[in-house]
Design an enzyme around this catalytic site. Structure first.
Site, PDB file in Angstrom:
ATOM      1  N   LYS A   1     -17.954  -6.136   7.097  1.00 50.89           N
ATOM      2  CA  LYS A   1     -16.654  -6.796   7.286  1.00 50.89           C
ATOM      3  C   LYS A   1     -16.270  -6.743   8.754  1.00 50.89           C
ATOM      4  CE  LYS A   1     -13.831  -6.561   3.100  1.00 50.89           C
ATOM      5  NZ  LYS A   1     -12.609  -5.971   2.520  1.00 50.89           N
TER       6      LYS A   1
ATOM      7  N   HIS B   1       0.847  -1.202   0.000  1.00 51.63           N
ATOM      8  CA  HIS B   1       0.000   0.000   0.000  1.00 51.63           C
ATOM      9  C   HIS B   1       0.880   1.250   0.000  1.00 51.63           C
ATOM     10  CE1 HIS B   1      -3.147  -2.548   2.333  1.00 51.63           C
ATOM     11  NE2 HIS B   1      -3.613  -2.376   1.105  1.00 51.63           N
TER      12      HIS B   1
ATOM     13  N   ARG C   1      -1.541  -6.118  -8.408  1.00 51.05           N
ATOM     14  CA  ARG C   1      -0.302  -6.859  -8.126  1.00 51.05           C
ATOM     15  C   ARG C   1      -0.035  -7.919  -9.181  1.00 51.05           C
ATOM     16  NH1 ARG C   1      -2.804  -8.092  -2.410  1.00 51.05           N
ATOM     17  NH2 ARG C   1      -4.470  -8.304  -3.934  1.00 51.05           N
TER      18      ARG C   1
ATOM     19  N   SER D   1      -3.033  -7.733   2.685  1.00 50.15           N
ATOM     20  CA  SER D   1      -3.358  -7.593   4.118  1.00 50.15           C
ATOM     21  C   SER D   1      -3.865  -8.927   4.667  1.00 50.15           C
ATOM     22  CB  SER D   1      -4.448  -6.536   4.314  1.00 50.15           C
ATOM     23  OG  SER D   1      -3.993  -5.281   3.909  1.00 50.15           O
TER      24      SER D   1
END
Ligand code: PNS
Length: 159
Positions: A41, A17, A91, A129
């Site tokens: 979440k 990040h 990514r 993460s």
């Protein structure tokens, strides 16, 4: 003046990040790193904890980066802030499908806002993460993958 939003959960902030934030800050006049508050979440870190990490790590380094929290539709938030760009990190090819869907849905919702994909350094191409939390929870080392502060907070939280 181009204002960009870099939205995400940042649960927790990783060096991947940070890499995207630094690249964005070089490219755009102003970057707003915005933490999504998502009641569906169950995050490991509260919004306040995540904001505190960003404040301590990002703010001192980058003068054109602001921090914020948002809920609801990202394009509505972007419009409210008069941001023209949404930044997302990609990514690997595996990220592409989901990011492509989101970018095109966001474009449909507001064609004036452009999504820009940025690639973090290849040394972080495997980093997420979710994996950081999993490795830390199972006692593995995440040194070098997250800022030292995040490493400390993870080990305190998971004691
Ligand atoms: O770090 P994440 O969890 O991958 O970030 C996802 C995020 C926050 C960018 C995405 O969930 C989002 O934009 N949520 C806000 C709600 C919204 O606008 N949904 C429609 C997206 S097409």
């Amino acid at each position: 003046m181009t204002r960009a939003i870099y939205p995400g959960s940042f649960d927790p902030l990783t060096n991947g990040h940070l890499d995207v934030i630094e690249r964005s800050a070089r490219l755009f006049d102003e970057v707003i790193v915005a933490i999504l508050t998502n009641p569906q979440k169950e995050p490991l870190f509260s919004v306040d904890e995540r904001m505190d990490v960003l404040r301590r790590i990002v703010q001192p380094r980058l003068k054109n980066v602001r921090l914020d929290v948002f809920h609801g539709l990202l394009v509505d938030y972007a419009k409210k802030l008069q941001a023209q760009v949404i930044v997302r990190g990609i990514r690997a090819v595996s990220d592409y499908e989901y990011e492509f869907q989101m970018a095109l849905m966001n474009r449909r919702l507001n064609p004036d806002i452009e999504t820009v994909f940025m690639m973090p350094s290849e040394s972080y191409s495997f980093l997420s993460s979710r994996l950081v939390k999993e490795v830390a929870q199972l006692g593995g080392s995440v040194k070098g993958l997250v800022p030292d502060l995040v490493e400390e907070l993870l080990s305190k939280k998971l004691k």
